[in-house]
Write a protein that holds these residues in place. Structure first.
Motif, short mmCIF file in Angstrom:
data_model
loop_
_atom_site.label_atom_id
_atom_site.label_comp_id
_atom_site.label_asym_id
_atom_site.label_seq_id
_atom_site.Cartn_x
_atom_site.Cartn_y
_atom_site.Cartn_z
N PRO A 1 0.84 -1.20 0.00
CA PRO A 1 0.00 0.00 0.00
C PRO A 1 0.87 1.25 0.00
O PRO A 1 1.97 1.24 0.57
N ARG A 2 0.37 2.28 -0.64
CA ARG A 2 1.16 3.52 -0.77
C ARG A 2 0.34 4.73 -0.35
O ARG A 2 -0.86 4.79 -0.61
N ALA A 3 1.01 5.67 0.28
CA ALA A 3 0.32 6.90 0.68
C ALA A 3 1.20 8.10 0.33
O ALA A 3 2.43 8.01 0.36
N VAL A 4 0.54 9.20 0.00
CA VAL A 4 1.24 10.48 -0.12
C VAL A 4 0.75 11.37 1.02
O VAL A 4 -0.45 11.50 1.23
N VAL A 5 1.71 11.92 1.77
CA VAL A 5 1.38 12.88 2.82
C VAL A 5 1.84 14.25 2.36
O VAL A 5 3.02 14.43 2.03
#
Lengths: 596, 596
Positions: free
Chosen positions: B144-148
């Motif tokens: 899973p990938r997230a951009v903050v």
């Protein structure tokens, strides 16, 4: 060494000689218990500097094994005694940093080789040898045993270290609670922690004798210099242009033990109440006194308890002689009393300041000493700053005491544990002293309070401190803010208090109102108290009014928070209510019989 | 809630109504990231109080789902909007605690359901749902990938939480370093920690668009209220006799997310430098602005950046209306600037004080806000108090900066780690601000320095602080004392400094003297610098004098300690030497190319 190092940094041209009678300079006194425990595994880690490293870095002439035996103030020379004879060393400016010597308690057999001090590197060497011998002798059914006499800071560290090494430990303390500088209502937390680690406590008693339990006794004077030999055994004397003993928390090098003699097997320690304790070794730490004999013999002014009297720049009554550390008289904050305060932090700064004065550099006057101190006792930390309640009572200083048990960080974040805080405030709100015990966050709060104390802050100021908050670190209302809030309420009449020590008066002449839950009350409660949970109070005011029958109402809950709300409700309808400071937690610490 | 609770404690008879548009009062805003991570497993732990518990304990009338829509100051009524219609609520005294709303950055596609805020309980509910969905879709080869977006306090906490949940995280920050309130030379320590945990950093760039990466895109406005809807979406309004929004560290309840819509699969986030990042979710935290629309519409005076203007007791320009929290203008310590400072600690105390003022109780004036703040970033802690260097430069305030890297406790005790400290002092020695990064003991030192700052302490005062010392907790010379010593030396001319930011000037017009060991120098050094280990300096003075050829000498070592000794040696023989503040450690942070 602080003075010598600072002196060199201030003057590249000064000739700086450091005299040290022992083989060691600048060793980590405060690390000794942790070398005993094995946490500091390498003995070399205790030796922060050597004459060679000090020559290389600071061009200091450090002479170990050289003892300052006398001062000729007229000639400005120090008589230096060495193994090869004596010589006279001239000085322009002389700094005395002799430290303190261990107090020799009146115990028969104190000179038995099983009896140890814990103040110097030779002390810890001898003690580790004895520990190893005891461990070698011990069996599963017969574990090694130690008696520790004196439950002060170093005594407690020694207990922790010996338990870590597998010893069963008996701790003997003349005062009625462990860590005597701690107020009586916090000490039981430490006692419980000691008991939980198998330590047997003997409070309010002294050790009277140590006798060999093995058939053929040997006895060689050792750990404690006899009173008549103190002058000769003066532990550390230094001469200058500059020079100071290595200084750490307990600053002085003293009571040099001789070599560990042949193991004499077990001893029996007899206490003043007749208890007889078998032990493989005995550690004695019952305090220190200033090593001021050299100064006294030179005719310098001494002050309270034999400490060397100095001015704000640490100059003695001789303008060419300065003194610092455990041997000098300082002014204590809050009480203004004068006396020696053997702590590393002040001693280090005194050395720095004395060097500045000796070299004509700008100095800032020494602040009064707060006596900030801390100790780890297994999983607990206990710390103090400023005046204890006992000190305030002794000094006749009016004060209001508040007790709190807030979480060390946000309660909703995992792992929150209580910081048990006690603080005293003057009627005008000024902080006078604070103490804390807990598992986490104790050192932080005491350091903040030590800073507040130095700044002369009041309850209002503590309430308004802006401390760092994120859930792993604290709360939006930090325990220190809470201390301010509670003290504000106690001092301005919003929340009059009663104290756990007032219990018998309160039971006699007031209504005791317990506002805890039914479940809490079922576990233990005060006989004759009225029980109304705080959330039911507004609906049951008539019941309370009738029970009080004109008497004041002494409210309590577990910690003081719910009873504060209840106190405000009662006062809001005109009743004379007051809140138990610290709640049941504090009450139970002061009256252990309530725990039953 | 601080105000409402304090008001009740001060007046048993007041009628106290709390209006809250959301379903929640008094929730733990600062705990949200730790619920996202799973550390706070139970969502209920975030909900500190309910209307029922507040009625029982404090007799408060808490109305959730009730929104303060307008104030009629002449009639002294608040128009309250509910799902069932509106009503007018009269008041004698009104407190506004509306908090702040999230700033809406100019990102195309900001309303995509993959984009989340992290300021409210519904926000974290939605985000956790999306995290769970992404984890369900993810595979070993496709994690899973997230951009903050936004590397401030909450952004960093979100990064930590998402990494803990198994996400690969890209962190986007418009400033040139993470945690913009931190000074530039400390931020690289956090950056290294983030990199070590697999976080990809995108500094000095902004996110420009979020587009659906899946074939059939959906889009529903969600996490950020559109500018035109802010008034209607005013997150929290409270009315009184008393009442205040639940307040935690980041105090306002705002940007209520709608329900998590059907998962739209991955999105592509495009950055201003053209980078395209795939992500399962996007978390945006780029700051907040005061939710002052209700106050503005009521004609109350607003101050800097739209914050509600209040007096020392938090009274607005209407004598019957008070205001507190993220929505108000406060005075910032050191600079004296006015503006909103969204922090939980000050907001809590403001609520308490406003209630005192509303009820006619004794108040103490609010102190200027220091901006003390802290964040955990994996194993590191970063904390700040007072003015940063950037703030001082902007405000044109003259200051001397010192950099230190002392151990958090005695170096000889196992586990010592560095506290990287930066502090600024006025020419008269007064502390202006301090920042720290490290693994242990950072919160303690910043809290002590925040207390010192509040007290107006100087370098001399810091030198003389008496902090708790035992080997597991600190040093006889605590890092805070060392800060005082170094600042004293820098300010009184004993040790003139040069700064890492002066490097090019220093290389051009002075002799750079490297006094580290040969081994340290071999790892990296400044071209053209002269190498003389500090222990050899006294024997090689002629060599240095010749190389300097009349130029000043800019000395450095690794941390600033040995180079201080060298500076003193050189100045002691009449050479114009100065010491690099913070040594190579700070130089390398400011000039990353030196690390190579």
């Amino acid at each position: 060494m602080s003075a010598a190092a600072r002196a060199r940094r201030l003057s590249e041209s000064a000739e700086i000689v450091v005299l040290e009678q022992s083989p060691y300079v600048s060793f980590a006194n405060c690390g000794l218990p942790y070398h005993l425990s094995g946490e500091i595994a390498d003995r070399d880690d205790l030796l922060l500097h050597t004459p060679v490293s000090l020559r290389a870095a600071l061009n200091l002439d450090v002479r170990t094994g050289h003892r300052a035996a006398a001062i000729d103030r007229a000639a400005r020379t120090v008589t230096v005694a060495t193994a090869d004879g004596a010589y006279a060393l001239p000085y322009d400016a002389l700094l005395l940093a002799p430290g303190a010597v261990a107090v020799r308690p009146p115990i028969d057999g104190l000179d038995h080789p099983a009896v140890h001090a814990l103040r110097t590197v030779p002390d810890v060497d001898a003690l580790r040898d004895r520990v190893d011998q005891a461990l070698a002798r011990a069996t599963g059914t017969c574990p090694p045993r130690a008696v520790v006499v004196g439950a002060g800071f170093i005594g407690l560290e020694a207990v922790e270290a010996l338990v870590a090494r597998g010893f069963e430990v008996d701790l003997v303390e003349l005062a009625d609670h462990v860590l005597p500088p701690l107020d009586a209502e916090l000490a039981p937390l430490l006692a419980d922690e000691l008991l939980a680690h198998g330590v047997a406590l003997h409070l309010g008693v002294s050790a009277t004798s140590v006798v060999d339990a093995s058939p053929a006794a040997t006895s060689v004077a050792d750990a404690f210099p006899a009173a008549t030999s103190v002058v000769d055994a003066l532990p550390t004397a230094t001469s200058v242009p500059s020079g100071a003993a290595g200084t750490d928390r307990a600053t002085s090098a003293s009571s040099a033990s001789g070599p560990a003699d042949a193991p004499a097997g077990q001893v029996t320690v007899t206490l003043s109440d007749g208890t007889a304790l078998d032990a493989d070794l005995v550690v004695v730490n019952v305090g220190v006194r200033p090593a001021s004999d050299l100064a006294r013999d030179a005719g310098l002014d001494l002050g309270a308890r034999g400490a060397i009297r100095v001015d704000a720049d640490h100059r003695t009554s001789d303008p060419h002689i300065w003194a610092v550390g455990d041997a000098i008289e300082v002014r204590q904050a809050v009480t203004g009393d004068a006396g020696p305060v053997p702590l590393a932090g002040p001693a280090n700064r005194q050395g720095r300041r004395a060097a500045e004065s000796m070299l004509g550099h700008r100095t800032t006057p020494q602040a009064a000493v707060l006596g900030t101190a801390i100790v780890r006792v297994f999983g607990l930390t206990a710390a103090v700053t400023g005046a204890s309640q006992a000190t305030l009572v002794r000094a006749g200083i009016e004060h209001e005491v508040v007790h709190l048990h807030p979480n060390h960080h946000a309660g909703y974040y995992p792992g929150a544990s209580a910081v048990h805080l006690v603080a005293s405030f003057a009627p005008d709100g000024r902080l006078l002293g604070a103490q804390a015990v807990g598992r986490e966050g104790v050192d932080k709060r005491i350091d903040v309070l030590a800073t507040a104390l130095r700044a002369g802050m009041t309850a209002d100021d503590l309430a308004e401190l802006e401390l760092a908050y994120a859930p792993p670190y604290g709360s939006a209302k930090d325990p220190v803010n809470m201390l301010g809030f509670v003290a504000q309420n106690a001092l301005d009449g919003t929340m009059p208090q009663w104290q756990a020590t007032d219990l018998s008066d309160a039971m006699e002449s007031t209504l005791i109102l317990d506002v805890r839950s039914a479940k809490e009350r079922a576990a233990a409660h005060l006989p004759g108290s009225l029980h109304v949970p705080h959330t039911e109070l507004r609906d049951r005011l008539d019941e309370v009014r009738t029970a009080a029958d004109g008497r004041p109402i002494s409210v309590h809950c577990a910690s003081g928070v719910r009873s504060y709300l209840a106190t405000r409700i009662l006062r809001g309808v005109g009743l004379d209510a007051r809140n138990l400071s610290g709640g049941w937690q504090t009450l139970q610490a002061v009256h252990p019989s309530l725990s039953a």
